[in-house]
Design an enzyme around this catalytic site. Structure first.
Site, PDB file in Angstrom:
ATOM      1  N   ASP A  43      -7.598  -7.866  50.376  1.00  0.00           N
ATOM      2  CA  ASP A  43      -8.121  -9.140  49.849  1.00  0.00           C
ATOM      3  C   ASP A  43      -9.383  -9.030  48.998  1.00  0.00           C
ATOM      4  O   ASP A  43     -10.330  -8.322  49.366  1.00  0.00           O
ATOM      5  CB  ASP A  43      -8.526 -10.071  51.004  1.00  0.00           C
ATOM      6  CG  ASP A  43      -7.533 -10.121  52.114  1.00  0.00           C
ATOM      7  OD1 ASP A  43      -6.446  -9.548  52.000  1.00  0.00           O
ATOM      8  OD2 ASP A  43      -7.870 -10.755  53.131  1.00  0.00           O
ATOM      9  N   GLU A 220      -3.864 -17.332  56.753  1.00  0.00           N
ATOM     10  CA  GLU A 220      -5.006 -16.468  56.452  1.00  0.00           C
ATOM     11  C   GLU A 220      -5.696 -16.975  55.174  1.00  0.00           C
ATOM     12  O   GLU A 220      -5.104 -17.690  54.362  1.00  0.00           O
ATOM     13  CB  GLU A 220      -4.556 -15.018  56.232  1.00  0.00           C
ATOM     14  CG  GLU A 220      -3.929 -14.382  57.465  1.00  0.00           C
ATOM     15  CD  GLU A 220      -3.628 -12.893  57.301  1.00  0.00           C
ATOM     16  OE1 GLU A 220      -3.897 -12.143  58.234  1.00  0.00           O
ATOM     17  OE2 GLU A 220      -3.132 -12.487  56.230  1.00  0.00           O
TER      18      GLU A 220
HETATM   19  C1  FRU Z   1      -5.412 -10.889  54.815  1.00  0.00           C
HETATM   20  C2  FRU Z   1      -6.180 -10.318  55.980  1.00  0.00           C
HETATM   21  C3  FRU Z   1      -7.280 -11.257  56.423  1.00  0.00           C
HETATM   22  C4  FRU Z   1      -8.250 -10.343  57.110  1.00  0.00           C
HETATM   23  C5  FRU Z   1      -8.147  -9.098  56.251  1.00  0.00           C
HETATM   24  C6  FRU Z   1      -8.322  -7.818  57.016  1.00  0.00           C
HETATM   25  O1  FRU Z   1      -4.849  -9.929  54.002  1.00  0.00           O
HETATM   26  O2  FRU Z   1      -5.290 -10.023  57.050  1.00  0.00           O
HETATM   27  O3  FRU Z   1      -6.833 -12.318  57.235  1.00  0.00           O
HETATM   28  O4  FRU Z   1      -9.556 -10.849  57.119  1.00  0.00           O
HETATM   29  O5  FRU Z   1      -6.873  -9.133  55.649  1.00  0.00           O
HETATM   30  O6  FRU Z   1      -8.264  -6.734  56.135  1.00  0.00           O
END
Ligand code: FRU
Length: 536
Positions: A43, A220
């Site tokens: 992300d 998310e």
């Molecule tokens: C989304 C996610 C988020 C989390 C991060 C961990 O891709 O799963 O929810 O904060 O990646 O890398």
């Protein structure tokens, strides 16, 4: 029709790049999209414009090319296109991994982390406990040197919940109520919460947002932003709020995707407008965890209505990301997209996404192709490999490097069952960007695009989005951005986008127009090779 290339394509020589362009040993490296020099990314995090720089933090594993040891990697850019990668900004420690979150500029030093003369940037992110494994809560770190170095708050965490998973805070300043607002999710409950704070350290629950009709997959990476209205200052309507959340199921591609809700946020509660059908930010399989930039400079800073909004996403999918054939890097960001909203005939808001105008600065010389009609035909536009492949009756333009292209195209009529473009054409390979007249959809078909992740039945499927039938008055317009393994297809004014990864052989660099079972009229075909965006 496919053709066996006689010569491997040449690649642009490498200069000192944050995202070095493809080379023989690294054939899938994009030229204009952000990739880290090495290791795993996911992300985008902490996107903010601050003192002349756009910051891109991102989920990063400093130790390898698989997900793990999550830390915040960091890059900066003056223009959102030329990125310079910097050292890790916030690193995992013995206590917590650093999951996704956001950054705000605390101009009046309300947090007390800085001084009136040197107010801090404050990162609000999810700390994920390493021992015992997995409890999540919201934490803070601050920087007093333009995001270069960060200090974790000694009294972390600042916001907890009575569940294990609780993550991805997006914080913004809500001017009318003079406080910070955080959107954050309870992934398993498929619920967002809004919290408020005046100092970033103490938070109060304001409200919750659920969408019970949206039954599938965890939630998310929420974002809540006001969108400029297409048409600008003359637009009669007040800028709408858009709540975006990424979901693990229910997306038309069969996988993960970014779900949109339009409505109003009054400082306490987000109320979504009724909708006829779910809205998605992107119809491809590879657009996840989109995040908007905070503090993007506005053309008229005195106008309280937003005039510019920009986001980008991780151009990948958790389901198969770990299998993809790239090295030493793994994962890329989409191009940054300018965002607007417009009301459409059925009364709903529609998101418009467009590439940055500045992307045109990376184009090489334009190649144009005169308007013409194809009937049960395939026409070569670029041949794989070099000039040596040229046939007496083609190609219609000089070969350019078909690995990284910016293509504009209009279809004004089609009786063909399918028509459109074949990209990265090579021996037994082609990626199709097509219009399917029977279904009334634009699609991307990556079932013959080279590498397929093992055991993933969904990956090779075609991904569609419904569009009106093309006519001379209302042509079907595409802007296709191909950058090595990344393909983004913008449709019309940007009312739909299909974003996909593809991993063809390096020798597959042909480009064709086609019309199957009938005729299709093509016009306004222009293409440009894209140059690498070296750091500035
Ligand atoms: C989304 C996610 C988020 C989390 C991060 C961990 O891709 O799963 O929810 O904060 O990646 O890398």
């Amino acid at each position: 029709m496919t053709r066996v290339p006689t010569a491997a394509p040449t690649t642009t020589p490498t200069t000192a790049l944050a995202a070095a362009p493809a080379t023989a040993s690294d054939p899938h490296r994009p030229r204009c999209h952000f990739t880290a020099q090495k290791n795993w990314i996911n992300d985008p995090n902490g996107l903010i414009w601050h003192q002349g720089e756009y910051h891109l933090f991102f989920q990063y594993n400093p130790y390898g090319d698989q997900w793990g040891h999550m830390s915040w990697g960091h890059a900066v850019s003056p223009d959102l296109l030329h990125w310079t990668e910097l050292p890790v900004a916030i690193a995992e420690d013995e206590r917590v991994s650093i999951y996704s979150g956001s950054v705000v500029s605390d101009r009046h030093n309300r947090s007390g982390f800085g001084t009136a003369e040197n107010p801090p940037l404050v990162a609000i992110y999810t700390g994920c406990l390493r021992v015992p494994e997995g409890g999540q809560a919201q934490e803070l770190a601050y920087s007093l040197d333009r995001g270069r170095t960060w200090t974790q708050y000694a009294r972390n965490p600042v916001l907890t919940a009575p569940v294990k998973d609780f993550r991805d805070p997006k914080v913004f300043w809500h001017a009318a109520t003079e406080r910070w607002v955080m959107a954050v999710v309870l992934p398993d409950a498929r619920k967002a919460q809004f919290h408020a704070s005046t100092d970033l350290k103490t938070w109060t629950l304001l409200s919750e947002f659920e969408a019970p009709f949206e039954g599938q997959g965890i939630w998310e990476c929420p974002d809540l932003l006001r969108l400029p209205v297409a048409g600008g200052a003359d637009a009669a309507e007040a800028a709408p709020w858009c709540f975006k959340v990424d979901v693990f199921g229910g997306h038309p591609s069969g996988g993960t995707g970014a779900r949109l809700f339009f409505g109003h946020f009054d400082g306490t509660r987000f109320v979504a407008e009724p909708e006829a059908a779910p809205q998605w930010a992107d119809f491809g399989a590879d657009f996840y965890a989109a995040l908007s930039w905070s503090d993007v400079p506005q053309p008229d800073p005195d106008d309280p209505a937003p005039q510019r909004a920009v986001w980008l996403a991780w151009m990948n999918c958790h389901r198969y990301a770990k299998h993809l054939p790239t090295s030493p890097w793994r994962g890329a960001m989409s191009l940054p997209r300018e965002l607007q909203a417009r009301r459409v005939a059925d009364g709903r808001w529609q998101l418009l996404q467009r590439p940055l105008p500045a992307l045109a600065g990376l184009r090489g010389p334009v190649r144009t192709v005169a308007a013409h009609t194809l009937r049960d035909q395939v026409r070569d536009i670029l041949l794989p490999g070099s000039d040596a492949d040229a046939q007496p009756d083609g190609p219609v333009v000089d070969p350019v490097d078909g690995h990284a292209l910016d293509i504009e195209l209009a279809i004004t009529a089609s009786t063909a069952s399918r028509c459109g473009l074949r990209l990265r054409v090579g021996a037994d390979e082609a990626t199709v960007v097509g219009y399917d007249a029977a279904l009334g959809v634009v699609f991307v078909d990556r079932s013959r695009s080279g590498f397929l992740p093992p055991g993933d039945a969904l990956y090779a499927q075609r991904h569609d989005v419904a569009v009106p039938a093309p006519s001379a008055d209302l042509p079907l317009r595409w802007r296709v951005l191909l950058d090595a393994c990344l393909l983004e297809v913008f449709i019309g004014d940007g009312e739909a986008v299909i974003s996909e990864q593809i991993f063809p052989a390096a020798s597959s660099s042909g480009l064709q127009l086609f019309a199957d079972n009938g005729s299709a009229a093509f016009s306004d075909l222009r293409l440009w090779a894209l140059r690498a965006a070296s750091p500035r």
